[in-house]
Write a protein that holds these residues in place. Structure first.
Motif, PDB file in Angstrom:
ATOM      1  N   GLN A  17      45.222  41.063  50.883  1.00 26.34           N
ATOM      2  CA  GLN A  17      44.304  42.215  50.913  1.00 26.34           C
ATOM      3  C   GLN A  17      44.168  42.852  52.295  1.00 26.34           C
ATOM      4  O   GLN A  17      43.949  44.056  52.399  1.00 26.34           O
ATOM      5  N   CYS A  46      34.165  43.713  41.991  1.00 27.13           N
ATOM      6  CA  CYS A  46      33.888  43.132  43.324  1.00 27.13           C
ATOM      7  C   CYS A  46      35.022  42.303  43.904  1.00 27.13           C
ATOM      8  O   CYS A  46      35.040  42.037  45.111  1.00 27.13           O
ATOM      9  N   ARG A  50      34.325  41.049  48.829  1.00 32.01           N
ATOM     10  CA  ARG A  50      34.624  41.568  50.166  1.00 32.01           C
ATOM     11  C   ARG A  50      33.665  42.696  50.585  1.00 32.01           C
ATOM     12  O   ARG A  50      33.096  42.652  51.676  1.00 32.01           O
ATOM     13  N   LEU A  51      33.483  43.692  49.710  1.00 39.96           N
ATOM     14  CA  LEU A  51      32.645  44.838  50.094  1.00 39.96           C
ATOM     15  C   LEU A  51      31.171  44.462  50.185  1.00 39.96           C
ATOM     16  O   LEU A  51      30.471  44.887  51.099  1.00 39.96           O
ATOM     17  N   SER A  70      37.307  39.541  36.022  1.00 43.51           N
ATOM     18  CA  SER A  70      38.269  38.460  36.241  1.00 43.51           C
ATOM     19  C   SER A  70      37.528  37.194  36.668  1.00 43.51           C
ATOM     20  O   SER A  70      36.846  37.183  37.704  1.00 43.51           O
ATOM     21  N   GLY A 110      35.403  48.932  45.479  1.00 42.51           N
ATOM     22  CA  GLY A 110      36.616  48.924  46.276  1.00 42.51           C
ATOM     23  C   GLY A 110      37.856  48.773  45.410  1.00 42.51           C
ATOM     24  O   GLY A 110      38.094  47.717  44.824  1.00 42.51           O
ATOM     25  N   ALA A 112      38.881  49.553  42.466  1.00 44.78           N
ATOM     26  CA  ALA A 112      38.717  48.962  41.132  1.00 44.78           C
ATOM     27  C   ALA A 112      38.692  50.011  40.021  1.00 44.78           C
ATOM     28  O   ALA A 112      39.324  49.828  38.971  1.00 44.78           O
TER      29      ALA A 112
HETATM   30  C1  LIG Z   1      42.309  45.684  43.876  1.00 43.11           C
HETATM   31  S1  LIG Z   1      41.053  44.561  43.406  1.00 43.11           S
HETATM   32  C2  LIG Z   1      39.738  45.002  44.528  1.00 43.11           C
HETATM   33  C3  LIG Z   1      38.737  43.908  44.728  1.00 43.11           C
HETATM   34  C4  LIG Z   1      37.603  44.231  45.724  1.00 43.11           C
HETATM   35  N1  LIG Z   1      36.723  45.253  45.210  1.00 43.11           N
HETATM   36  C5  LIG Z   1      38.155  44.645  47.056  1.00 43.11           C
HETATM   37  O1  LIG Z   1      37.720  45.667  47.597  1.00 43.11           O
HETATM   38  O2  LIG Z   1      38.990  43.913  47.595  1.00 43.11           O
HETATM   39  C6  LIG Z   1      40.517  45.274  41.884  1.00 43.11           C
HETATM   40  C7  LIG Z   1      39.373  44.516  41.247  1.00 43.11           C
HETATM   41  O3  LIG Z   1      38.882  45.266  40.140  1.00 43.11           O
HETATM   42  C8  LIG Z   1      38.655  44.381  39.071  1.00 43.11           C
HETATM   43  N2  LIG Z   1      38.775  45.123  37.821  1.00 43.11           N
HETATM   44  C9  LIG Z   1      39.836  45.847  37.384  1.00 43.11           C
HETATM   45  N3  LIG Z   1      39.574  46.365  36.168  1.00 43.11           N
HETATM   46  C10 LIG Z   1      38.314  45.967  35.849  1.00 43.11           C
HETATM   47  C11 LIG Z   1      37.475  46.165  34.722  1.00 43.11           C
HETATM   48  N4  LIG Z   1      37.890  46.877  33.671  1.00 43.11           N
HETATM   49  N5  LIG Z   1      36.253  45.602  34.716  1.00 43.11           N
HETATM   50  C12 LIG Z   1      35.833  44.876  35.785  1.00 43.11           C
HETATM   51  N6  LIG Z   1      36.582  44.626  36.866  1.00 43.11           N
HETATM   52  C13 LIG Z   1      37.813  45.175  36.903  1.00 43.11           C
HETATM   53  C14 LIG Z   1      39.736  43.321  39.222  1.00 43.11           C
HETATM   54  O4  LIG Z   1      39.422  42.137  38.525  1.00 43.11           O
HETATM   55  C15 LIG Z   1      39.770  43.150  40.733  1.00 43.11           C
HETATM   56  O5  LIG Z   1      38.845  42.189  41.159  1.00 43.11           O
END
Ligand SMILES: C[S@@+](CC[C@H](N)C(=O)[O-])C[C@H]1O[C@@H](n2cnc3c(N)ncnc32)[C@H](O)[C@@H]1O
Length: 204
Positions: A17, A46, A50-51, A70, A110, A112
């Motif tokens: 990341q 989340c 991290r955020l 997840s 972030g 997501a």
């Molecule tokens: C690229 S990661 C970013 C994680 C964190 N927010 C960061 O800034 O590092 C994307 C996150 O979004 C979550 N995510 C993706 N689709 C989602 C959904 N439909 N519902 C909830 N979480 C979701 C994933 O599980 C993952 O933790």
């Protein structure tokens, strides 16, 4: 989002990341745009928190709610916040309406929401607006669409060339319009580096 449900995929994301170019610039600006009265924060998608941890580095007493679909990510978030008072990490699929969690001074996210279809992004933005207290702000550090394939290819090359098939990228300025349409007093692209942006929506 199915790939993040795979613990291996989630761990690989977390390990890499910090390699996302310019990420720190967007995150520092996100911190600077938080209301001075920030006491309660919601983090959508989340990951490992991290955020939310970043927000609490500035507002140590802020209560935080972190949502993700997840289990691997939630496990990492719970480990990060273990022993800290005032943080809840809970399972929620952002495709479903946000649960009633009360109101927040800031809703952050972030990288997501771009996993959701555009229609769901819009309804989610409406739900976020409804959960913000007066003077609140929505800060969405996000991955958005390039203006054309050539610019998309440039971005991908800088990130190592890997296309994420689950991305549902929408243009930044289209999303600013959506934020205004659902009732944010003002909305803006506060920062942009190629496909990475900080979208902001302010509430009166
Ligand atoms: C690229 S990661 C970013 C994680 C964190 N927010 C960061 O800034 O590092 C994307 C996150 O979004 C979550 N995510 C993706 N689709 C989602 C959904 N439909 N519902 C909830 N979480 C979701 C994933 O599980 C993952 O933790």
């Amino acid at each position: 989002m199915t790939e993040y449900r795979d613990p291996e995929y989630a761990r690989a994301y977390l390990a890499a990341q910090d390699a996302v170019p310019q990420r720190g610039v967007g995150e520092r600006l996100l911190l600077d745009l938080l209301p001075v009265h920030t006491r309660r924060v919601l983090d959508l998608g989340c990951g490992d928190g991290r955020l939310l941890a970043l927000v609490r580095s500035r507002f140590e007493q802020a209560e935080g709610v972190a949502l993700d679909a997840s289990e691997a990510m939630l496990e990492a978030a719970r480990a990060r916040f273990a022993g800290q008072v005032g943080v809840t990490a809970a399972h929620h699929d952002l495709n479903d309406p946000l649960p009633d969690l009360g109101t927040f001074d800031a809703v952050v996210s972030g990288f997501a929401i771009h996993h959701l279809p555009d229609e769901r992004k819009r309804t989610l933005y409406r739900e976020v607006r409804a959960r913000l207290a007066p003077g609140g702000v929505f800060l969405n550090l996000e991955h958005v669409a390039s203006v054309n394939e050539r610019e998309h290819a440039r971005f991908l090359a800088l990130l190592g060339g890997k296309e994420d098939q689950s991305n549902r990228l929408a243009p930044a300025w289209t999303q600013v319009e959506w934020l205004r349409e659902v009732g944010f007093m003002q909305a803006d692209v506060a920062w942009k580096w190629l496909e990475l942006v900080l979208l902001v929506g302010w509430v009166d």
